[in-house]
Design a protein around this motif. Structure first.
Motif, PDB file in Angstrom:
ATOM      1  N   ASP A  20     -49.747-128.493  59.620  1.00  0.00           N
ATOM      2  CA  ASP A  20     -49.682-128.740  58.187  1.00  0.00           C
ATOM      3  C   ASP A  20     -49.878-127.383  57.495  1.00  0.00           C
ATOM      4  OD1 ASP A  20     -50.103-130.041  55.597  1.00  0.00           O
ATOM      5  OD2 ASP A  20     -52.218-129.591  55.935  1.00  0.00           O
ATOM      6  N   ASP A  22     -51.108-126.797  53.583  1.00  0.00           N
ATOM      7  CA  ASP A  22     -52.243-126.748  52.633  1.00  0.00           C
ATOM      8  C   ASP A  22     -53.540-127.246  53.266  1.00  0.00           C
ATOM      9  OD1 ASP A  22     -51.142-126.302  49.626  1.00  0.00           O
ATOM     10  OD2 ASP A  22     -49.654-127.337  50.851  1.00  0.00           O
ATOM     11  N   GLY A  23     -54.562-126.430  53.188  1.00  0.00           N
ATOM     12  CA  GLY A  23     -55.864-126.824  53.718  1.00  0.00           C
ATOM     13  C   GLY A  23     -55.974-126.613  55.224  1.00  0.00           C
ATOM     14  N   THR A  24     -54.850-126.256  55.853  1.00  0.00           N
ATOM     15  CA  THR A  24     -54.826-126.070  57.307  1.00  0.00           C
ATOM     16  C   THR A  24     -54.680-124.589  57.648  1.00  0.00           C
ATOM     17  OG1 THR A  24     -53.973-128.285  57.702  1.00  0.00           O
ATOM     18  CG2 THR A  24     -53.567-126.652  59.417  1.00  0.00           C
ATOM     19  N   ASP A 197     -55.405-131.415  57.951  1.00  0.00           N
ATOM     20  CA  ASP A 197     -56.688-131.490  57.237  1.00  0.00           C
ATOM     21  C   ASP A 197     -56.862-132.742  56.398  1.00  0.00           C
ATOM     22  OD1 ASP A 197     -54.730-130.611  55.249  1.00  0.00           O
ATOM     23  OD2 ASP A 197     -56.469-130.371  53.946  1.00  0.00           O
ATOM     24  N   ASP A 198     -55.832-133.595  56.322  1.00  0.00           N
ATOM     25  CA  ASP A 198     -55.841-134.603  55.265  1.00  0.00           C
ATOM     26  C   ASP A 198     -55.447-135.972  55.819  1.00  0.00           C
ATOM     27  OD1 ASP A 198     -55.998-135.657  52.753  1.00  0.00           O
ATOM     28  OD2 ASP A 198     -54.365-134.469  51.905  1.00  0.00           O
ATOM     29  N   ASP A 201     -52.072-136.558  57.159  1.00  0.00           N
ATOM     30  CA  ASP A 201     -51.781-136.000  58.484  1.00  0.00           C
ATOM     31  C   ASP A 201     -52.056-136.992  59.611  1.00  0.00           C
ATOM     32  OD1 ASP A 201     -51.022-133.419  57.534  1.00  0.00           O
ATOM     33  OD2 ASP A 201     -53.144-133.006  57.159  1.00  0.00           O
TER      34      ASP A 201
HETATM   35 MG   LIG Z   1     -52.971-130.382  54.115  1.00  0.00          MG
END
Ligand SMILES: [Mg+2]
Length: 259
Positions: A20, A22-24, A197-198, A201
């Motif tokens: 992923d 964003d955030g990963t 991260d979400d 996912d």
């Molecule tokens: Mg993400």
């Protein structure tokens, strides 16, 4: 090395690394447009393409990802965007076969709304979606809602409420699990690793697990707002994108040592 990655190393080059964005491999930021890949990660992923197959599955449009990660596309990294609704193939953004017929419908509504929308309304094309915003024209909210309702009735598109906006999208229900299935069925990897991260996912993790003959490793890149379900489903919980980067660097070293 992270033990869950052993099958990935053992099966290289027939191994698949899926990430992923964003955030990963980027820190979460207040404004989504400000998100950037953490320093050095493009170089590490470029190096990893020498040893195995690398793919992104993101909720972002492919175009957005290409603008930030284009060197990776040149090294054969797969880009799947909009949760599986579009994919980069040979440098061209191609809609998923289930979503493709809806592109013309979206284009038609786009042309139509631009012609008739009250002043101040912002129309935002999003590839296979169309967002119509009243943030800058609060008095147009009712007009937008009724335009969207009429478009839904006439075209079969689906309305999704947003923040000060309505979004029209195709009635095609794809998620990151479909994208993961597509990658595995296309490439038949000997092992798969996924970093996310979400909550969105999670279907990718479940899809990977359904291929029981293919060893898999799920890495949850945790944040304070992250979902417990990802921690429960993952083999490894990491403490943010910097730790994900460290795992990728270690993986590169293992693959290089293996030759
Ligand atoms: Mg993400």
């Amino acid at each position: 090395m992270s033990a869950p990655l052993a099958p990935v190393v053992a099966n290289a080059p027939n191994a698949l690394l899926v990430l992923d964005f964003d955030g990963t491999i980027s820190h979460i930021v207040d404004h989504p447009d400000d998100a950037v890949a953490i320093e050095g990660v493009i170089d590490v992923l470029t190096d990893l393409t020498s040893y195995l197959r690398v793919a992104f599955i993101t909720g972002r449009p492919v175009e957005w990802l290409v603008a930030r990660m284009s060197p990776l596309a040149e090294h054969g990294v797969e880009f799947i965007g909009l949760h599986g609704h579009e994919r980069l193939r040979d440098g061209v953004i191609v809609p998923h076969r289930d979503a493709a017929p809806w592109r013309d419908v979206i284009d038609e509504v786009h042309t139509n709304v631009i012609a008739v929308a009250p002043e101040g309304v912002i129309v935002e094309p999003k590839g296979l979606g169309l967002a119509i915003h009243w943030r800058t024209a609060p008095e147009a909210q009712d007009w937008i809602r009724s335009f969207v309702a009429q478009s839904v009735a006439e075209t079969g598109l689906v309305a999704h409420p947003g923040r000060f906006a309505m979004e029209l999208r195709p009635p095609v229900d794809l998620d990151k699990g479909h994208a993961m299935d597509e990658l595995i069925e296309e490439h038949h990897p000997g092992a798969v690793a996924f970093f996310g991260d979400d909550l969105v996912d999670l279907p990718a993790v479940f899809a990977m697990r359904r291929h029981r003959d293919t060893p898999s490793a799920a890495f949850y890149v945790a944040s304070h707002e992250g979902p417990q379900q990802m921690a429960d489903a993952a083999d490894v919980v990491l403490n943010g994108p910097d730790d994900a980067m460290a795992v990728l660097v270690a993986l590169r070293a293992d693959l290089a040592a293996r030759g």
